[in-house]
Design an enzyme around this catalytic site. Sequence first.
Site, PDB file in Angstrom:
ATOM      1  N   TYR A   1      -2.380  80.544  55.633  1.00  0.00           N
ATOM      2  CA  TYR A   1      -1.529  79.414  55.268  1.00  0.00           C
ATOM      3  C   TYR A   1      -2.359  78.324  54.596  1.00  0.00           C
ATOM      4  O   TYR A   1      -3.487  78.027  55.015  1.00  0.00           O
ATOM      5  CB  TYR A   1      -0.817  78.844  56.493  1.00  0.00           C
TER       6      TYR A   1
ATOM      7  N   LEU B   1      16.881  80.090  58.667  1.00  0.00           N
ATOM      8  CA  LEU B   1      17.904  79.612  57.731  1.00  0.00           C
ATOM      9  C   LEU B   1      17.908  80.435  56.448  1.00  0.00           C
ATOM     10  O   LEU B   1      18.566  80.069  55.468  1.00  0.00           O
ATOM     11  CB  LEU B   1      17.703  78.133  57.407  1.00  0.00           C
TER      12      LEU B   1
ATOM     13  N   GLY C   1      15.692  81.007  54.039  1.00  0.00           N
ATOM     14  CA  GLY C   1      15.243  80.287  52.852  1.00  0.00           C
ATOM     15  C   GLY C   1      16.154  79.149  52.444  1.00  0.00           C
ATOM     16  O   GLY C   1      16.206  78.787  51.269  1.00  0.00           O
TER      17      GLY C   1
END
Length: 332
Positions: A53, A220, A222
């Site tokens: 990340y 959700l 995206g």
Amino acid sequence: MKYTQLGRTGLKVSRLVLGTMNFGPQTDEADSHAIMDAALDAGINFFDTANVYGWGENKGRTESIIGNWFAKGGERRDKVVLATKVYGNMAGSGTAAAWPNHDKLSAVNIRRAVDASLKRLQTDYIDVYQFHHIDRATPFEEIWQAIDVLVQQGKILYVGSSNFPGYKIAQANETAARRGGTIGLVSEQCLYNLAERRAEMEVIPAAQEYGLGVIPWSPLHGGLLGGVIKKEVQGGRRASGRAADTLADPSSRAQIQAYEDLLEKHEVEPGEAALAWLLTRPGVTGPIVGPRTAEQLDSALRAVELELSEELLTGLAEIFPGPGPSPEAFAW
């Protein structure tokens, strides 16, 4: 905040998982620290990250942001159940990126990756060390041998998987059982939400059979389940990525419109309903929420207390029926 045990372990975790993928690329360090403080104040104790990340030239940046937050003290590290991941290539740029053994799940890369993550995270142990993807080239005997050493060294406590098919969950844990030592996988982090329910066919049943807690990512889908059409109409943020591609299809757009209309009828916010629905699903420990702002975190927190009526749950099932159990989903 409500808590549950992570799979078959005695480890207690919050029913919401704080995802940190936006820390660095979307949210600066100061705001990331503020969000983590707010999450902890709200009782969220399960934080998820990954060594890659930050992405690209900044991979590792997110772990460093978390590490700097831990370094502030205040028992931050002791209060957090910390999960990170290994698999992606962490080699530097230039010629170093071309060298082998800087990715996937070989024993040499697992050892290298753990030590690098611990340094960035400014901690001496990781609570849940997750395999970010299956490694078709490395046998589980080698993987578990490497993990056994790290557990004995106190560098990791539990092991989880991410994006594993059901048969790999079974293979991993059967191999662990034959070898003895480690208790095997205790969690599976998978793509699962109202609009994407294929995990119900094989992945979630395998996780339940072997006692893994299910941690849905992209709850959700995206942004698709967060009231995207209403936001467009009101002149807000337009859909992008997966959500935009889905809305380009007329039948899919009609499905999302029906979803938003149903929730408007019941006076429930779409994003909160999508999270609350996941909290009703068998085997789910808690969905990962990845807020870019404090306001998005507040919305996610409201979902934990949201009770969906039977009428609303029935309506959601009619709009998003899911594939059904395996093998009936594809056979008799």
